[in-house]
Design a protein around this motif. Structure first.
Motif, PDB file in Angstrom:
ATOM      1  N   TRP A 117     -10.580   2.079   0.653  1.00  0.00           N
ATOM      2  CA  TRP A 117     -10.532   2.566   2.032  1.00  0.00           C
ATOM      3  C   TRP A 117     -11.405   3.810   2.156  1.00  0.00           C
ATOM      4  O   TRP A 117     -11.521   4.599   1.215  1.00  0.00           O
ATOM      5  N   GLY A 118     -11.960   4.004   3.349  1.00  0.00           N
ATOM      6  CA  GLY A 118     -12.599   5.276   3.661  1.00  0.00           C
ATOM      7  C   GLY A 118     -11.555   6.308   4.033  1.00  0.00           C
ATOM      8  O   GLY A 118     -10.348   6.025   4.045  1.00  0.00           O
ATOM      9  N   GLN A 158       1.882  -5.930   3.698  1.00  0.00           N
ATOM     10  CA  GLN A 158       0.876  -6.573   4.553  1.00  0.00           C
ATOM     11  C   GLN A 158       0.778  -8.038   4.177  1.00  0.00           C
ATOM     12  O   GLN A 158       0.680  -8.364   2.993  1.00  0.00           O
ATOM     13  N   TYR A 197      -9.990   3.412  10.018  1.00  0.00           N
ATOM     14  CA  TYR A 197     -10.425   3.293   8.635  1.00  0.00           C
ATOM     15  C   TYR A 197     -11.283   2.038   8.471  1.00  0.00           C
ATOM     16  O   TYR A 197     -10.930   0.980   9.007  1.00  0.00           O
ATOM     17  N   TRP A 212      -3.873 -15.463  10.408  1.00  0.00           N
ATOM     18  CA  TRP A 212      -4.402 -14.513  11.391  1.00  0.00           C
ATOM     19  C   TRP A 212      -3.360 -14.339  12.501  1.00  0.00           C
ATOM     20  O   TRP A 212      -2.722 -15.292  12.914  1.00  0.00           O
ATOM     21  N   PRO A 213      -3.219 -13.112  13.038  1.00  0.00           N
ATOM     22  CA  PRO A 213      -3.893 -11.906  12.560  1.00  0.00           C
ATOM     23  C   PRO A 213      -3.200 -11.322  11.338  1.00  0.00           C
ATOM     24  O   PRO A 213      -2.008 -11.545  11.116  1.00  0.00           O
ATOM     25  N   ILE A 214      -3.939 -10.602  10.552  1.00  0.00           N
ATOM     26  CA  ILE A 214      -3.372  -9.833   9.458  1.00  0.00           C
ATOM     27  C   ILE A 214      -2.368  -8.848  10.053  1.00  0.00           C
ATOM     28  O   ILE A 214      -2.649  -8.207  11.064  1.00  0.00           O
ATOM     29  N   GLN A 250      -3.929  11.213   3.999  1.00  0.00           N
ATOM     30  CA  GLN A 250      -4.781  10.390   3.155  1.00  0.00           C
ATOM     31  C   GLN A 250      -4.848   8.956   3.664  1.00  0.00           C
ATOM     32  O   GLN A 250      -3.987   8.506   4.417  1.00  0.00           O
ATOM     33  N   ALA A 251      -5.878   8.252   3.224  1.00  0.00           N
ATOM     34  CA  ALA A 251      -5.974   6.825   3.499  1.00  0.00           C
ATOM     35  C   ALA A 251      -4.964   6.067   2.642  1.00  0.00           C
ATOM     36  O   ALA A 251      -4.538   6.558   1.586  1.00  0.00           O
ATOM     37  N   PRO A 252      -4.575   4.893   3.074  1.00  0.00           N
ATOM     38  CA  PRO A 252      -3.714   4.061   2.225  1.00  0.00           C
ATOM     39  C   PRO A 252      -4.415   3.703   0.915  1.00  0.00           C
ATOM     40  O   PRO A 252      -5.645   3.714   0.823  1.00  0.00           O
ATOM     41  N   TRP A 287      -4.275  -3.767  11.741  1.00  0.00           N
ATOM     42  CA  TRP A 287      -5.565  -4.378  11.462  1.00  0.00           C
ATOM     43  C   TRP A 287      -6.307  -4.614  12.775  1.00  0.00           C
ATOM     44  O   TRP A 287      -5.703  -5.048  13.765  1.00  0.00           O
ATOM     45  N   LEU A 329       0.134   1.105  10.370  1.00  0.00           N
ATOM     46  CA  LEU A 329      -1.208   0.547  10.261  1.00  0.00           C
ATOM     47  C   LEU A 329      -1.350  -0.696  11.122  1.00  0.00           C
ATOM     48  O   LEU A 329      -0.434  -1.516  11.202  1.00  0.00           O
ATOM     49  N   ASN A 346      -8.905 -10.883   2.551  1.00  0.00           N
ATOM     50  CA  ASN A 346      -8.098 -10.325   3.626  1.00  0.00           C
ATOM     51  C   ASN A 346      -7.010  -9.361   3.214  1.00  0.00           C
ATOM     52  O   ASN A 346      -6.001  -9.212   3.915  1.00  0.00           O
ATOM     53  N   TYR A 347      -7.192  -8.728   2.056  1.00  0.00           N
ATOM     54  CA  TYR A 347      -6.455  -7.502   1.820  1.00  0.00           C
ATOM     55  C   TYR A 347      -7.505  -6.447   1.468  1.00  0.00           C
ATOM     56  O   TYR A 347      -8.702  -6.720   1.489  1.00  0.00           O
ATOM     57  N   PHE A 348      -7.073  -5.215   1.198  1.00  0.00           N
ATOM     58  CA  PHE A 348      -8.014  -4.093   1.228  1.00  0.00           C
ATOM     59  C   PHE A 348      -7.919  -3.277  -0.058  1.00  0.00           C
ATOM     60  O   PHE A 348      -6.916  -2.600  -0.293  1.00  0.00           O
ATOM     61  N   TYR A 367      -1.215  -6.781  -4.906  1.00  0.00           N
ATOM     62  CA  TYR A 367      -1.735  -7.893  -4.118  1.00  0.00           C
ATOM     63  C   TYR A 367      -1.215  -9.183  -4.718  1.00  0.00           C
ATOM     64  O   TYR A 367      -0.724  -9.198  -5.856  1.00  0.00           O
ATOM     65  N   PHE A 421       0.903  -5.818   9.268  1.00  0.00           N
ATOM     66  CA  PHE A 421       1.580  -4.888   8.383  1.00  0.00           C
ATOM     67  C   PHE A 421       3.034  -4.728   8.807  1.00  0.00           C
ATOM     68  O   PHE A 421       3.375  -4.889   9.994  1.00  0.00           O
ATOM     69  N   TYR A 434      -1.427 -11.580   4.452  1.00  0.00           N
ATOM     70  CA  TYR A 434      -2.777 -12.074   4.750  1.00  0.00           C
ATOM     71  C   TYR A 434      -2.805 -13.597   4.624  1.00  0.00           C
ATOM     72  O   TYR A 434      -3.794 -14.188   4.227  1.00  0.00           O
ATOM     73  N   LEU A 454      -4.246   0.661  -2.180  1.00  0.00           N
ATOM     74  CA  LEU A 454      -3.703  -0.635  -2.599  1.00  0.00           C
ATOM     75  C   LEU A 454      -2.905  -0.476  -3.894  1.00  0.00           C
ATOM     76  O   LEU A 454      -3.405   0.065  -4.881  1.00  0.00           O
ATOM     77  N   GLN A 471       0.726   5.339   1.154  1.00  0.00           N
ATOM     78  CA  GLN A 471      -0.025   6.321   1.926  1.00  0.00           C
ATOM     79  C   GLN A 471       0.673   7.673   1.873  1.00  0.00           C
ATOM     80  O   GLN A 471       1.851   7.788   2.202  1.00  0.00           O
ATOM     81  N   TYR A 490       0.840  -1.185   0.000  1.00  0.00           N
ATOM     82  CA  TYR A 490       0.000   0.000   0.000  1.00  0.00           C
ATOM     83  C   TYR A 490       0.883   1.245   0.000  1.00  0.00           C
ATOM     84  O   TYR A 490       1.992   1.234   0.532  1.00  0.00           O
ATOM     85  N   TYR A 502       3.658   0.485   2.802  1.00  0.00           N
ATOM     86  CA  TYR A 502       3.484  -0.593   3.777  1.00  0.00           C
ATOM     87  C   TYR A 502       3.288  -1.929   3.055  1.00  0.00           C
ATOM     88  O   TYR A 502       2.547  -1.994   2.066  1.00  0.00           O
ATOM     89  N   GLN A 516       6.163  -1.944   9.297  1.00  0.00           N
ATOM     90  CA  GLN A 516       6.141  -0.643   9.971  1.00  0.00           C
ATOM     91  C   GLN A 516       6.221   0.524   9.001  1.00  0.00           C
ATOM     92  O   GLN A 516       6.068   1.675   9.402  1.00  0.00           O
TER      93      GLN A 516
END
Lengths: 113, 120
Positions: B110-111, A95, B95, A100-102, A48-50, B47, B45, B105-107, A55, A104, A97, A52, A44, A42, A93, A106
């Motif tokens: 986003w808001g 990430q 978010y 669990w847990p997902i 702003q929001a991240p 999750w 970030l 399970n990825y995104f 993937y 990221f 997947y 994508l 950022q 991602y 970043y 740093q």
């Protein structure tokens, strides 16, 4: 949990040059299925929001320019940005997947040299 | 066009509760899992939670398990995050993010985020 470690923390690169960002997982995030590579990247920008970018390790998200590419397997992954544009300077970043847990990384701050 | 709008953030005292909202539009809401991801000021970030496309399954980060509850109303195209027993370390921008399918399970969207500040 799988710990994601990104390096370097800050990367200084000149516009038009190539940037290589690294992401290492504390354990393999590949499965036995060739298509099941559970790593995303991602971008950022401040305030702003991240967004994508990548993937499945190497698949570009909709609308992402071809200068962004992802590679790697097992525990070591790379995001490469060729011919850096001014709008590419941001925090990146990784990430996982796979489990669990997902989690990221740093983040790597890509700044203008 | 996919659109996610969070609301409900604010300043709350430690130990109190808050409910966040995530309103969706521009896609078939009932086909997608929805996640919450948070970002503490100046940090990375994290999750937080996910709810499946039909609301039948939820997962939580250990840091919020037992205190936060995610839910959804597909008829209203809205996801909720009930946050109880809030702590200072819950201070963050929250978010909501769309899963590209029922449970990948990825995104992919986003808001803009809503800020929660836990402080006395």
């Amino acid at each position: 949990e799988i710990v994601m470690t990104q390096s370097p923390a800050t990367l200084s690169v000149s516009p038009g040059e190539r940037a290589t960002l690294s992401c290492r997982a504390s354990q393999s995030i590949n499965s036995n299925l060739a298509w099941d590579n559970n790593l995303a990247w991602y971008q950022q920008k401040p305030g702003q929001a991240p967004r994508l970018l990548i993937y499945g390790v190497s698949a570009r998200a909709t609308g992402i320019p071809a200068r962004f590419s992802g590679s790697g397997s097992g525990t070591n992954f790379t995001l490469t940005i060729t011919s850096l544009q001014s709008e590419d300077f941001a925090v990146y970043y990784c990430q996982q997947y796979s489990e669990w847990p997902i989690t990221f990384g740093q983040g790597t701050r890509l700044e203008i040299k | 066009q996919v659109h996610l709008v969070e609301s409900g953030g604010g300043v709350v005292q430690p130990g109190r509760s808050l409910r966040l909202f995530c309103a969706a539009s521009g896609f078939t809401f009932s086909n997608h899992a929805i996640h919450w991801v948070r970002q503490a000021p100046g940090k990375g970030l994290e999750w937080v939670a996910v709810i499946s496309y039909d609301g039948s399954e939820e997962r939580y980060a250990d840091s919020v398990k037992g205190r936060f509850t995610i839910s959804r109303d597909n008829s209203e195209k809205t996801t909720y995050m009930q946050m109880n027993s809030l702590r200072a370390e819950d201070t963050a921008v929250y978010y909501c993010a769309r899963d590209p399918s029922s449970w990948y399970n990825y995104f992919d969207s986003w808001g803009q985020g809503t800020l929660v500040t836990v402080s006395s």
